[in-house]
Design a protein around this motif. Structure first.
Motif, PDB file in Angstrom:
ATOM      1  N   GLU A   1       0.838  -1.200   0.000  1.00  0.00           N
ATOM      2  CA  GLU A   1       0.000   0.000   0.000  1.00  0.00           C
ATOM      3  C   GLU A   1       0.864   1.238   0.000  1.00  0.00           C
ATOM      4  OE1 GLU A   1      -2.336  -0.166   3.514  1.00  0.00           O
ATOM      5  OE2 GLU A   1      -0.643   0.095   4.879  1.00  0.00           O
ATOM      6  N   PHE A   2       0.280   2.340  -0.454  1.00  0.00           N
ATOM      7  CA  PHE A   2       0.984   3.619  -0.415  1.00  0.00           C
ATOM      8  C   PHE A   2       0.867   4.218   0.981  1.00  0.00           C
ATOM      9  CE2 PHE A   2      -0.478   3.407  -4.932  1.00  0.00           C
ATOM     10  CZ  PHE A   2       0.783   3.287  -5.502  1.00  0.00           C
ATOM     11  N   PRO A   3       1.841   5.034   1.398  1.00  0.00           N
ATOM     12  CA  PRO A   3       1.687   5.740   2.673  1.00  0.00           C
ATOM     13  C   PRO A   3       0.438   6.625   2.639  1.00  0.00           C
ATOM     14  CG  PRO A   3       3.951   5.906   1.859  1.00  0.00           C
ATOM     15  CD  PRO A   3       3.133   5.321   0.751  1.00  0.00           C
ATOM     16  N   SER A   4      -0.167   6.841   3.785  1.00  0.00           N
ATOM     17  CA  SER A   4      -1.354   7.691   3.841  1.00  0.00           C
ATOM     18  C   SER A   4      -0.997   9.124   3.478  1.00  0.00           C
ATOM     19  CB  SER A   4      -1.949   7.652   5.245  1.00  0.00           C
ATOM     20  OG  SER A   4      -1.056   8.236   6.182  1.00  0.00           O
ATOM     21  N   ILE A   5      -2.013   9.888   3.082  1.00  0.00           N
ATOM     22  CA  ILE A   5      -1.795  11.286   2.719  1.00  0.00           C
ATOM     23  C   ILE A   5      -1.213  12.068   3.895  1.00  0.00           C
ATOM     24  CG2 ILE A   5      -2.945  13.430   2.025  1.00  0.00           C
ATOM     25  CD1 ILE A   5      -4.916  11.784   0.437  1.00  0.00           C
ATOM     26  N   GLU A   6      -1.708  11.788   5.102  1.00  0.00           N
ATOM     27  CA  GLU A   6      -1.208  12.484   6.294  1.00  0.00           C
ATOM     28  C   GLU A   6       0.291  12.226   6.482  1.00  0.00           C
ATOM     29  OE1 GLU A   6      -3.798  10.497   6.208  1.00  0.00           O
ATOM     30  OE2 GLU A   6      -5.512  11.843   6.560  1.00  0.00           O
ATOM     31  N   LYS A   7       0.700  10.969   6.327  1.00  0.00           N
ATOM     32  CA  LYS A   7       2.121  10.637   6.483  1.00  0.00           C
ATOM     33  C   LYS A   7       2.964  11.288   5.401  1.00  0.00           C
ATOM     34  CE  LYS A   7       1.820   6.206   8.928  1.00  0.00           C
ATOM     35  NZ  LYS A   7       2.150   4.752   8.862  1.00  0.00           N
ATOM     36  N   MET A   8       2.455  11.337   4.179  1.00  0.00           N
ATOM     37  CA  MET A   8       3.222  11.933   3.090  1.00  0.00           C
ATOM     38  C   MET A   8       3.368  13.434   3.263  1.00  0.00           C
ATOM     39  SD  MET A   8       4.451   9.616   1.227  1.00  0.00           S
ATOM     40  CE  MET A   8       5.198  10.810   0.118  1.00  0.00           C
ATOM     41  N   ILE A   9       2.336  14.105   3.769  1.00  0.00           N
ATOM     42  CA  ILE A   9       2.437  15.544   4.025  1.00  0.00           C
ATOM     43  C   ILE A   9       3.516  15.812   5.070  1.00  0.00           C
ATOM     44  CG2 ILE A   9       1.238  17.544   5.000  1.00  0.00           C
ATOM     45  CD1 ILE A   9      -1.321  16.515   3.699  1.00  0.00           C
ATOM     46  N   LEU A  10       3.479  15.053   6.164  1.00  0.00           N
ATOM     47  CA  LEU A  10       4.495  15.216   7.210  1.00  0.00           C
ATOM     48  C   LEU A  10       5.880  14.893   6.663  1.00  0.00           C
ATOM     49  CD1 LEU A  10       5.264  15.726  10.166  1.00  0.00           C
ATOM     50  CD2 LEU A  10       4.763  13.305  10.618  1.00  0.00           C
ATOM     51  N   PHE A  11       5.978  13.832   5.878  1.00  0.00           N
ATOM     52  CA  PHE A  11       7.258  13.436   5.294  1.00  0.00           C
ATOM     53  C   PHE A  11       7.817  14.549   4.412  1.00  0.00           C
ATOM     54  CE2 PHE A  11       9.669  11.501   1.810  1.00  0.00           C
ATOM     55  CZ  PHE A  11      10.631  10.784   2.511  1.00  0.00           C
ATOM     56  N   CYS A  12       6.990  15.139   3.554  1.00  0.00           N
ATOM     57  CA  CYS A  12       7.451  16.190   2.647  1.00  0.00           C
ATOM     58  C   CYS A  12       7.913  17.431   3.403  1.00  0.00           C
ATOM     59  CB  CYS A  12       6.347  16.565   1.667  1.00  0.00           C
ATOM     60  SG  CYS A  12       5.906  15.261   0.491  1.00  0.00           S
ATOM     61  N   LEU A  13       7.146  17.838   4.408  1.00  0.00           N
ATOM     62  CA  LEU A  13       7.501  19.043   5.163  1.00  0.00           C
ATOM     63  C   LEU A  13       8.815  18.860   5.911  1.00  0.00           C
ATOM     64  CD1 LEU A  13       3.991  20.032   6.603  1.00  0.00           C
ATOM     65  CD2 LEU A  13       5.239  21.136   4.733  1.00  0.00           C
ATOM     66  N   LEU A  14       9.012  17.683   6.501  1.00  0.00           N
ATOM     67  CA  LEU A  14      10.244  17.434   7.251  1.00  0.00           C
ATOM     68  C   LEU A  14      11.422  17.160   6.321  1.00  0.00           C
ATOM     69  CD1 LEU A  14       8.955  15.240  10.228  1.00  0.00           C
ATOM     70  CD2 LEU A  14       9.582  17.666  10.239  1.00  0.00           C
ATOM     71  N   LEU A  15      11.144  16.556   5.163  1.00  0.00           N
ATOM     72  CA  LEU A  15      12.226  16.253   4.234  1.00  0.00           C
ATOM     73  C   LEU A  15      12.919  17.522   3.758  1.00  0.00           C
ATOM     74  CD1 LEU A  15      13.752  14.095   2.670  1.00  0.00           C
ATOM     75  CD2 LEU A  15      12.001  14.228   0.882  1.00  0.00           C
ATOM     76  N   GLY A  16      12.148  18.615   3.599  1.00  0.00           N
ATOM     77  CA  GLY A  16      12.765  19.879   3.226  1.00  0.00           C
ATOM     78  C   GLY A  16      13.749  20.367   4.265  1.00  0.00           C
ATOM     79  N   VAL A  17      13.426  20.125   5.545  1.00  0.00           N
ATOM     80  CA  VAL A  17      14.346  20.506   6.628  1.00  0.00           C
ATOM     81  C   VAL A  17      15.585  19.623   6.604  1.00  0.00           C
ATOM     82  CG1 VAL A  17      14.608  20.714   9.125  1.00  0.00           C
ATOM     83  CG2 VAL A  17      12.430  21.321   8.052  1.00  0.00           C
ATOM     84  N   PHE A  18      15.384  18.324   6.444  1.00  0.00           N
ATOM     85  CA  PHE A  18      16.505  17.397   6.431  1.00  0.00           C
ATOM     86  C   PHE A  18      17.434  17.665   5.254  1.00  0.00           C
ATOM     87  CE2 PHE A  18      14.245  15.329   9.661  1.00  0.00           C
ATOM     88  CZ  PHE A  18      15.009  14.291  10.197  1.00  0.00           C
TER      89      PHE A  18
END
Length: 407
Positions: free
Chosen positions: A313-330
């Motif tokens: 399955e794909f990650p949930s939309i909520e997880k992907m939003i959090l992932f994208c926002l934090l990935l920019g910081v990382f």
């Protein structure tokens, strides 16, 4: 960064490890009934487990070692133009991540990614479980890095800043001397087990299709960046793009923004007066270290594909939003090593998305295989952000000045 031949590069080593792993896995599968084959497979599974444990242990150290010192350096040199540059880099990175997320939800369901393959063989249990707990959870490491970095910058703490800088060098040594040499082992053992199970012959073509899709995405994002930069600045971005092929090709060859920096500066200098000279001196070196839109886009699209491939399955939309926002910081604090973006964000991959050792290994492999083009997108996109900086300076009456005055 010292130049090295392709045969000594990490992508080549990972390709060799991948090929050897697949060959060994197929060979072990053919002698499945022999005691010797089972003994070798037990060793492979055990080595894979131990190496994955070691890399997982290093993740919080990598986060602290690169995020915190990056924040202290930026905080100590904070200025109006630096803040604008940071905002541009972060917005571009998370914009690329969200673009990849939307594309992933739109394209990947139509690809033949099937985690349920019939007739899979079962792997044996690990013979020796050497469990290496992390010193702290990955999210704790992230918040610790942010709080310590900001506090040290605000208080102008020279002692803590010096300690963090030295710790970064220590962590960089750990990454270059231990983690990176261990990656081919993890890749080789992972693909050995996948080949033994019988999934690799059906899943490998999907990797190639995904890499081509991501490369197309790079060009779309660069087109968008330059178009927006031209509209905002009121200047023709083609005056910059026409000078950037040498930087693009150098990035493809070196797989390093740092190694490409001198060529990128030369290309940007040829774009004066479309680009302001002081903005080139300021923006190009800065963006080379913090603007990783191509790498971010690649990683975001890949985590969705690997999640579907391994976990069904794909990650949930909520997880992907959090992932994208934090990935920019990382990405801003990513280490200057091959695959630095995915290396710095291993904590997000395991902590936010819940990937295990196999998922991490697949991410490292396919990311490294296209790292050249992700870096080329990063470097070429720097010219667009520098054009926006030029437009900002001119619109706000900031006089052209030397680099020292800008900082």
């Amino acid at each position: 960064m010292e130049k090295q031949g392709f045969i000594h590069s990490l992508p080549f080593k990972l390709l060799v490890a991948l090929a050897l792993g697949i060959a060994c896995g197929l060979a072990l599968s053919s002698m499945d009934q022999s005691a010797f084959g089972q003994a070798l497979l037990n060793i492979v599974v055990t080595v894979k487990f131990i190496v994955a444990q070691f890399i997982s242990f290093c993740v919080p150290l990598i986060i602290i070692g690169f995020i915190a010192p990056s924040i202290t350096r930026l905080g100590n040199n904070a200025s109006r133009m630096l803040i604008v540059a940071l905002i541009l880099a972060y917005v571009s990175s998370i914009g690329a991540a969200f673009f990849a997320t939307v594309a992933g939800y739109g394209i990947l369901p139509h690809l033949n990614i099937n985690p349920d393959v019939d007739g899979l063989k079962e792997l044996p249990e690990v013979v020796f479980e050497l469990t290496i707990p992390q010193i702290m959870p990955v999210m704790s490491a992230l918040f610790f890095s942010v709080l310590v970095g900001l506090s040290a910058a605000w208080n102008k703490s020279k002692l803590i800043t010096g300690v963090l800088e030295e710790f970064q060098q220590i962590v960089l040594s750990i990454v270059t001397r231990f983690v990176i040499p261990a990656l081919p082992i993890l890749i080789g053992t992972t693909f050995c087990t996948l080949a033994y199970e019988g999934t690799i012959t059906k899943q490998l073509p999907i990797f190639l299709i995904i890499i081509i899709i991501v490369m197309v995405g790079h060009y779309i994002w660069m087109t968008l960046l330059y178009s927006l930069a031209g509209i905002y600045s009121g200047k023709n971005p083609m005056n910059i793009i026409k000078n950037y092929p040498p930087a693009y090709m150098t990035a493809v060859g070196t797989m390093s923004s740092a190694a490409t920096l001198s060529v990128a500066l030369e290309c940007a200098k040829k774009s004066v007066p479309t680009l302001r000279n002081d903005m080139v001196d300021f923006g190009i070196p800065l963006f080379a270290n913090i603007h990783l839109c191509g790498s971010v886009m690649t990683e975001t699209f890949f985590v969705m594909a690997v999640s579907k491939m391994l976990y069904g399955e794909f990650p949930s939309i909520e997880k992907m939003i959090l992932f994208c926002l934090l990935l920019g910081v990382f990405a801003i604090g990513a280490p200057g090593v091959p695959g630095g973006t995915v290396m710095a964000s291993l904590g997000l991959i395991t902590g936010v998305l819940g990937f295990d050792g196999t998922g991490t290994a697949l991410m490292l492999t396919i990311f490294a295989l296209q790292d050249s083009f992700g870096t080329a997108c990063n470097v070429t996109g720097d010219g667009a952000l520098t054009l926006i900086l030029t437009g900002y300076a001119e619109k706000h009456g900031i006089q052209e000045q030397k680099l020292e005055a800008v900082l």
